[in-house]
Design an enzyme around this catalytic site. Structure first.
Site, mmCIF file in Angstrom:
data_model
loop_
_atom_site.group_PDB
_atom_site.id
_atom_site.type_symbol
_atom_site.label_atom_id
_atom_site.label_comp_id
_atom_site.label_asym_id
_atom_site.label_seq_id
_atom_site.Cartn_x
_atom_site.Cartn_y
_atom_site.Cartn_z
ATOM 1 N N HIS A 294 17.233 31.239 -8.693
ATOM 2 C CA HIS A 294 17.851 32.548 -8.483
ATOM 3 C C HIS A 294 19.361 32.462 -8.319
ATOM 4 C CE1 HIS A 294 17.485 31.603 -4.112
ATOM 5 N NE2 HIS A 294 18.524 32.381 -4.003
ATOM 6 N N ASP B 108 11.097 28.834 -8.231
ATOM 7 C CA ASP B 108 12.517 29.042 -7.955
ATOM 8 C C ASP B 108 13.234 27.695 -7.866
ATOM 9 O OD1 ASP B 108 14.895 30.248 -7.354
ATOM 10 O OD2 ASP B 108 14.376 30.726 -5.275
ATOM 11 N N SER C 208 21.147 29.869 -0.335
ATOM 12 C CA SER C 208 20.323 29.643 -1.505
ATOM 13 C C SER C 208 20.602 28.307 -2.168
ATOM 14 C CB SER C 208 20.567 30.751 -2.533
ATOM 15 O OG SER C 208 20.175 31.995 -2.031
#
Length: 280
Positions: A83, A135, A230
């Protein structure tokens, strides 16, 4: 990891999904600029030499251009979250020529951090990434980098972990979920490991969690990762060696709130995919 926070997106007037430490493409640069380690501590310099930071090319400083975190796999490869490099709504991949990576950085505002920036030549995101599942992504750098590479956990190690084992999440970011305080120096937070089955049964937000994930966090909240962390690692100390077991992905609530675990991509689950990319 990639955290999807309903409170954040609602405030932005966008969408209502589980909450991600979202830092994908252009969206992250404008809305979620900066990562968050909530109620953690500052890391020691050189404590995590395998840490990598993804930066928008052309930024004035590494600090101002930080998009996501990652870990150095050795040679020309960096591990991060899908992502961070794929728009989960359009499926469009970020152009490699818009990104740079710095490896072995501690202080994002230091002059040495900018000197470590390396261009990205190619982005490999998992072909079955759908916004939450799979992911994981690998960045190929324009040149080889000498540095300390991260040790990746085996599936046997992950299978042996139990609820409550101490794990550590690492990243750059704000120390508050409610104030814009973004320290430039690397931070970390210890959190108890949560087996994916326990995580899946927490509530309806977590039904997508499966063996391709690992979780961590406190049911009562208070300590967690959040915006912009992230792609960063969750590590576990195995016989004196820290090994990466997860990639920061998402959470089902606001930063460090109660009744919401942090969800990470299980690195060991993707061992073959990682090796195929690096040995291509």
């Amino acid at each position: 990891m990639k955290n999807i926070v309903p409170a954040l997106v609602a405030a932005a007037g966008l969408f209502a999904t589980p909450y991600m430490a979202y830092a994908s493409a252009d969206f992250s640069a404008s809305l979620l600029s900066g990562s968050r380690i909530i109620n953690g501590t500052q890391s020691a310099k050189n404590q995590w030499p395998f840490m990598a930071v993804l930066v928008t090319k052309g930024s004035n400083t590494v600090y101002s251009g930080q998009l996501c975190d990652g870990t150095f796999l050795g040679g020309r490869y960096v591990l991060t979250a899908a992502h961070c490099v794929v728009d989960e709504y359009t499926g469009k991949k970020t152009s490699a020529n818009t990104l740079q990576v710095a490896i072995g950085v501690f202080d994002l505002k230091s002059s040495s951090a900018k000197k470590k920036l390396v261009n990205v030549s190619k982005i490999y995101s998992h072909p079955k990434y759908d916004g939450i599942v799979n992911d994981i992504a690998i960045l190929k750098l324009a040149k080889e980098v000498s540095g300390t590479k991260v040790q990746l956990a085996s599936q046997d190690l992950v299978n042996a972990l139990q609820n409550g084992n101490t794990t550590t999440a690492i990243g750059w970011g704000a120390t508050s979920a409610t104030e814009d305080i973004y320290p430039a120096k690397l931070r970390q937070v210890d959190m108890p490991f949560v087996e994916w089955q326990t995580c899946q049964n927490l509530n309806s937000e977590y039904l997508s969690v499966d063996e391709s994930n690992v979780c961590a966090g406190y049911l009562e909240g208070g300590k967690a990762t959040c915006y912009g962390d992230s792609g960063g690692p969750l590590v576990y100390k195995d016989n004196g060696v820290y090994k990466q077991i997860g990639i920061d992905s998402w959470t089902g609530g606001d930063c460090a709130q109660a009744n919401a675990y942090d969800v990470f991509t299980n690195v060991a689950y993707y061992t073959d995919w990682i090796n195929n990319i690096m040995n291509n």
